[in-house]
Design a protein around this motif. Structure first.
Motif, short mmCIF file in Angstrom:
data_model
loop_
_atom_site.label_atom_id
_atom_site.label_comp_id
_atom_site.label_asym_id
_atom_site.label_seq_id
_atom_site.Cartn_x
_atom_site.Cartn_y
_atom_site.Cartn_z
N TRP A 143 0.81 -1.22 0.00
CA TRP A 143 0.00 0.00 0.00
C TRP A 143 0.84 1.27 0.00
O TRP A 143 0.31 2.36 0.18
CB TRP A 143 -0.92 0.00 1.22
N LYS A 144 2.14 1.14 -0.19
CA LYS A 144 3.02 2.31 -0.15
C LYS A 144 3.21 2.90 -1.54
O LYS A 144 3.73 2.24 -2.44
CB LYS A 144 4.38 1.92 0.44
N GLY A 145 2.79 4.14 -1.73
CA GLY A 145 3.10 4.87 -2.93
C GLY A 145 2.32 4.44 -4.16
O GLY A 145 1.39 3.62 -4.09
N PRO A 146 2.70 4.97 -5.35
CA PRO A 146 1.99 4.66 -6.59
C PRO A 146 1.98 3.16 -6.88
O PRO A 146 3.02 2.52 -6.92
CB PRO A 146 2.78 5.43 -7.65
N LEU A 147 0.80 2.62 -7.11
CA LEU A 147 0.66 1.19 -7.30
C LEU A 147 1.39 0.72 -8.55
O LEU A 147 2.03 -0.35 -8.54
CB LEU A 147 -0.83 0.84 -7.38
N ALA A 148 1.31 1.48 -9.62
CA ALA A 148 1.94 1.06 -10.87
C ALA A 148 3.45 0.91 -10.71
O ALA A 148 4.09 0.11 -11.41
CB ALA A 148 1.63 2.07 -11.97
N GLU A 149 4.04 1.67 -9.78
CA GLU A 149 5.49 1.65 -9.59
C GLU A 149 5.92 0.64 -8.53
O GLU A 149 7.11 0.45 -8.29
CB GLU A 149 5.98 3.05 -9.20
N ASN A 150 4.95 0.00 -7.88
CA ASN A 150 5.25 -0.89 -6.76
C ASN A 150 5.33 -2.34 -7.24
O ASN A 150 4.37 -3.11 -7.12
CB ASN A 150 4.19 -0.73 -5.67
N GLY A 151 6.49 -2.72 -7.75
CA GLY A 151 6.67 -4.08 -8.21
C GLY A 151 6.63 -5.10 -7.10
O GLY A 151 6.47 -6.30 -7.34
N GLY A 152 6.75 -4.63 -5.85
CA GLY A 152 6.67 -5.54 -4.72
C GLY A 152 5.33 -6.23 -4.59
O GLY A 152 5.23 -7.28 -3.96
N VAL A 153 4.29 -5.65 -5.20
CA VAL A 153 2.96 -6.26 -5.13
C VAL A 153 2.98 -7.62 -5.82
O VAL A 153 2.40 -8.60 -5.31
CB VAL A 153 1.90 -5.33 -5.76
N GLU A 154 3.63 -7.71 -6.96
CA GLU A 154 3.75 -8.99 -7.66
C GLU A 154 4.58 -9.97 -6.83
O GLU A 154 4.25 -11.16 -6.73
CB GLU A 154 4.40 -8.79 -9.03
N ALA A 155 5.66 -9.48 -6.24
CA ALA A 155 6.52 -10.35 -5.44
C ALA A 155 5.76 -10.88 -4.22
O ALA A 155 5.90 -12.06 -3.85
CB ALA A 155 7.77 -9.59 -5.01
N THR A 156 4.97 -10.02 -3.59
CA THR A 156 4.19 -10.45 -2.43
C THR A 156 3.17 -11.51 -2.81
O THR A 156 2.96 -12.49 -2.09
CB THR A 156 3.48 -9.23 -1.80
N TYR A 157 2.55 -11.32 -3.96
CA TYR A 157 1.58 -12.31 -4.44
C TYR A 157 2.25 -13.67 -4.66
O TYR A 157 1.74 -14.71 -4.22
CB TYR A 157 0.95 -11.81 -5.74
N GLN A 158 3.38 -13.66 -5.33
CA GLN A 158 4.08 -14.91 -5.60
C GLN A 158 4.54 -15.56 -4.29
O GLN A 158 4.51 -16.79 -4.14
CB GLN A 158 5.27 -14.67 -6.52
N PHE A 159 4.96 -14.74 -3.35
CA PHE A 159 5.39 -15.24 -2.05
C PHE A 159 4.25 -15.99 -1.34
O PHE A 159 4.42 -17.13 -0.90
CB PHE A 159 5.88 -14.08 -1.18
N TRP A 160 3.09 -15.34 -1.26
CA TRP A 160 1.96 -15.98 -0.58
C TRP A 160 1.43 -17.18 -1.36
O TRP A 160 0.97 -18.16 -0.77
CB TRP A 160 0.85 -14.96 -0.32
N LYS A 161 1.50 -17.12 -2.67
CA LYS A 161 1.05 -18.25 -3.48
C LYS A 161 1.92 -19.47 -3.21
O LYS A 161 1.41 -20.61 -3.05
CB LYS A 161 1.10 -17.87 -4.97
N THR A 162 3.23 -19.26 -3.13
CA THR A 162 4.15 -20.36 -2.83
C THR A 162 3.94 -20.88 -1.41
O THR A 162 3.93 -22.10 -1.17
CB THR A 162 5.60 -19.89 -3.02
N LEU A 163 3.78 -19.94 -0.47
CA LEU A 163 3.57 -20.34 0.92
C LEU A 163 2.28 -21.12 1.08
O LEU A 163 2.21 -22.11 1.81
CB LEU A 163 3.57 -19.09 1.81
N GLU A 164 1.24 -20.67 0.39
CA GLU A 164 -0.04 -21.37 0.43
C GLU A 164 0.10 -22.81 -0.06
O GLU A 164 -0.44 -23.76 0.56
CB GLU A 164 -1.07 -20.63 -0.43
N ALA A 165 0.82 -23.00 -1.13
CA ALA A 165 0.99 -24.35 -1.69
C ALA A 165 1.72 -25.27 -0.72
O ALA A 165 1.50 -26.48 -0.71
CB ALA A 165 1.75 -24.26 -3.00
N SER A 166 2.58 -24.69 0.12
CA SER A 166 3.36 -25.51 1.06
C SER A 166 2.60 -25.83 2.33
O SER A 166 3.07 -26.66 3.13
CB SER A 166 4.66 -24.78 1.43
N GLN A 167 1.44 -25.19 2.54
CA GLN A 167 0.70 -25.36 3.80
C GLN A 167 -0.78 -25.65 3.54
O GLN A 167 -1.66 -24.87 3.92
CB GLN A 167 0.84 -24.09 4.64
#
Length: 779
Positions: free
Chosen positions: A471-495
């Protein structure tokens, strides 16, 4: 010889470290409970410990009545005043600053005596036992294969602030509480206690007229059951109860007092009555204070130690002054103190003016993201229009900062909450009020260890923090959103075993929702740019064709949407959350009270470009009298955000499109709530500021500039501090105001643009003037 001694010392040190690091295996532990612990805590704390361990390990700890039957490993609960427990001395410390001899303080210490190992939970009082037990549960390694402490411990804590609680209103307005059973309320109250809370606030009156379709019990019955739960866990039971009628109406006043007294009589436990002065309520303190005295007279008949509090929310300066004169002249010993909430005088001022004998409690809004006390700063417009006021909103670092700013002026807090979506924030507020210096990452790790499992504690803690960063700053410039999604997707698959865990589901929902909104924003705004390019090339002879083609392009957002798999996952998670915890993310599907009340599923596809607005504006073209006028309007629509070389455009409350804006609105992102959140207005007009400030640099000296403003109502513009007179001044939505900038002000290549706020205190905030778009146009 010296080297030999050093080497020998190193061997001994390593051996000692290894010994200290040895885990304390509790799989066969037996519970020992001091008979001096007051009831009902003598039963509640061991039951809580047994049940929470059994859920995670399938191990049910047995309770022994004497030390000889305990065997080699035991967990012993005792008061700091106990000299011994079943013939074994209770570990004691000397000194003036001993946490376990302070109110609500505790010590957790492991002790080895021969072959016997004891994990002691030593409390000053019943609550000390409760919070010590909570500490142990947060630090145990628990799963199907283990029940252990990572190593020997000796930890002692006592709370920094005596009031630490949360409002759990069983009312129609809530987005989840109204769907809970008694068992769910007890479980949640227990979990709040495990993380340091000592208070729960209910909402007993003025909500029964419109019962929720989700109610499992009538509100009148549930509020009594909540009181009984607080009694079991020795937690203060507060009531939030506004006065929504005119107190000089004698009949209504009498009926209100009788209603209160009947409730007081039924409550097993009741500690505090909190009457907000406003929000809602509109009585002068000259009527409120005598009414509070009458409430107190009835309250202490049944709960002799209970107290009455008042907030000054919505009070005028005269009313605030009257209140403090009343305290000074009457010195009421029945009055407990002041609550500071949204719309109250400043917290520091309140503590300064309030006589020392009265308490000061904060009532922070930790549940909302916009149109609230602590909005998300610089929140991207795309989130504000879709996630809305009550999404899953873990804000651990912001919560800690806010709590740390105001806490020193108070005796603690009971936070405003309208659902389980703010669960992480509750934990942060409670833990930091207990221990202000506690590490935020450490809190998140304890949260993840206890609610998820030890295997993912560190990872999930980082994942929760990443959701806040989304939620920090301009969304279009926040590539961390994609990284966070992939992180939780991987974590979900492991649990896979966590699939039914509602806190886990909340994290997954946010990760999926955030990335879906970002992908949509990038895609849909790209379509809008393409459509505007088509319109910009239109001529009088090609207008109709250009409009048709442009609308076809911009509306591909509906015909060919992006990330259908993520969209389906969001839908599934919302269904899961409704089943697991009663979270109502949709008005039509899950019967949410209203579209502002957490109904984020209803806005997941809300346009993130201006296709609705452009469709409506193009339909209006035919009403213009001539082709030339139609083409002129098309050019305005096409160039709205791209006014040409040497000119500038700012969407003043959009962090992605307002680079020259130096202010943040009072509400971070003021969102105009039109048409239940489904307005067809231009997106920029749905966010605004009252008095923005903008700074321009690198202007062409000697060039002629015009300032154009879109908004509503007045716009009292100043340039470099000088008030300018407009040449165009329309006050209606969707129209413009314009000012010619004197050449003398641009000679240095810079401009400072500000706006005076008009006096509109007599108007509802929705009717007050606002500014949404600002252009600096080079002529």
């Amino acid at each position: 010889m010296k080297k030999v001694l050093i080497s020998a010392f190193g061997v001994v040190l390593c051996a000692l470290q290894s010994l200290v690091a040895q885990p304390v295996n509790l799989r066969k532990a037996v519970l020992l409970v001091s008979p001096s612990i007051p009831m009902p805590m003598r039963e509640t704390a061991p039951r809580m410990l047994r049940e929470e361990i059994a859920k995670r390990t399938a191990i049910t700890l047995k309770q022994a009545e004497d030390r000889t039957r305990a065997g080699g490993v035991s967990i012993a609960l005792a008061l700091s005043g106990d000299a011994s427990l079943f013939g074994v001395s209770v570990p004691a410390r000397t000194g003036d600053d001993v946490a376990e001899r302070k109110p609500e303080g505790f010590r957790v210490v492991t002790e080895q005596q021969g072959s016997n190992t004891t994990v002691w939970i030593i409390g000053d009082d019943a609550r000390g036992i409760l919070f010590g037990t909570g500490w142990l549960l947060r630090h145990l390694q628990m799963d199907a294969t283990q029940l252990q402490l990572p190593g020997a411990v000796d930890v002692a804590r006592s709370p920094a602030y005596p009031i630490r609680g949360h409002q759990l209103g069983y009312r129609t307005t809530a987005n989840s509480y109204d769907a809970w059973t008694v068992a769910q309320f007890e479980q949640y109250t227990r979990e709040l206690a495990i993380f340091g809370s000592n208070s729960v606030e209910g909402i007993p009156f003025h909500e029964d007229e419109t019962p929720s379709v989700h109610f499992k019990l009538p509100a009148a019955e549930m509020r009594i059951r909540m009181s009984a739960i607080c009694q079991q866990y020795d937690m203060d039971y507060w009531l939030w109860t506004p006065v929504t009628f005119e107190l000089h109406d004698a009949a209504k006043r009498k009926a209100e007092l009788e209603m209160h007294e009947a409730f007081y009589r039924q409550c097993p436990r009741l500690d505090h009555i909190f009457v907000p002065g406003g929000d809602p309520g509109d009585n002068h303190p000259r009527e409120v204070m005598p009414f509070l005295k009458d409430l107190h007279d009835r309250l202490v008949k049944y709960h002799p130690k209970a107290k009455v509090w008042l907030s000054l929310q919505g009070f005028s300066v005269e009313q605030v002054d009257y209140f403090y004169r009343y305290l000074d002249q009457n010195k009421p010993d029945w009055f407990a103190g002041v609550v500071s909430g949204p719309g109250s005088p400043p917290t520091a001022e309140t503590r300064y003016r309030l006589p020392k004998q009265y308490g000061h409690r904060q009532y922070p809004d930790i549940t909302h993201t916009v149109r609230c006390e602590f909005p998300v700063e610089h929140w991207d417009q795309a989130y504000a229009l879709t996630l809305g006021r009550e999404p899953a909103n873990p804000r651990p670092f912001a919560s800690a900062r806010i709590q740390g700013t105001f806490a020193p002026f108070t005796d603690g807090f009971v936070a405003y909450s309208d659902g389980c979506h703010d669960d992480v924030n509750k934990v942060i507020w409670s833990m930091r009020a207990f221990e202000p210096a506690k590490d935020i990452t450490g809190i998140l790790t304890e949260y993840s260890r206890f609610f998820f499992n030890p295997a993912v504690a560190d990872q999930a803690a980082g994942g929760i923090a990443a959701l806040e960063q989304n939620w920090k700053g301009p969304l279009a410039e926040n590539g961390g959103v994609e990284a966070t999604y992939q992180f939780w997707k991987t974590l979900e698959a492991s649990q896979p075993k966590l699939a039914g865990n509602w806190r886990w589901q909340l994290c997954l929902l946010r990760a999926n929702y955030d990335v879906y909104i970002r992908r949509r924003q990038l895609y849909e705004q790209g379509l809008e740019r393409d459509a505007n390019t088509i319109l910009a090339r239109a001529t009088e002879s090609t207008m109709d064709e250009a409009v048709t083609k442009a609308l076809d392009v911009i509306n591909r957002a509906d015909k060919a949407p992006v990330s259908a798999d993520v969209r389906a996952k969001i839908e599934a998670l919302c269904a899961d959350l409704y089943a697991s915890i009663g979270l109502q993310t949709s008005v039509p599907k899950y019967k949410a009270k209203g579209y502002e009340r957490g109904a984020l599923l209803d806005f997941v596809d809300y346009p993130l470009n201006n296709r609705w607005w452009l469709t409506d504006e193009c339909a209006k073209l035919k009403s213009l009298p001539a082709k030339a006028a139609q083409l002129e309007r098309i050019k305005v629509l096409a160039a709205w955000e791209t006014p040409g070389p040497g000119s500038y455009y700012d969407d003043v409350s959009n962090v992605s499109k307002g680079p020259r804006v130096t202010t943040v609105s009072d509400d971070a992102t003021d969102v105009a709530w039109w048409d239940n959140g489904s307005s067809r207005a231009r997106l920029s007009s749905q966010l605004f500021q009252r008095a923005p400030a903008l700074t321009y640099t690198n202007l062409e000296p000697g060039a002629r500039y015009v300032i154009r403003v879109a908004g509503y109502g007045e716009a009292l513009l100043r340039v470099d501090g000088k008030r300018l007179e407009p040449v165009v001044y329309n006050r209606e939505d969707g129209t413009f105001k314009e000012w010619i900038v004197p050449l003398s002000l641009t000679m240095d290549g810079q401009l400072s643009v500000t706006f005076d706020e008009p006096e509109e205190s007599h108007l509802n905030w929705r009717k007050q003037s606002r500014i949404s778009d600002v252009w600096l146009l080079k002529r």
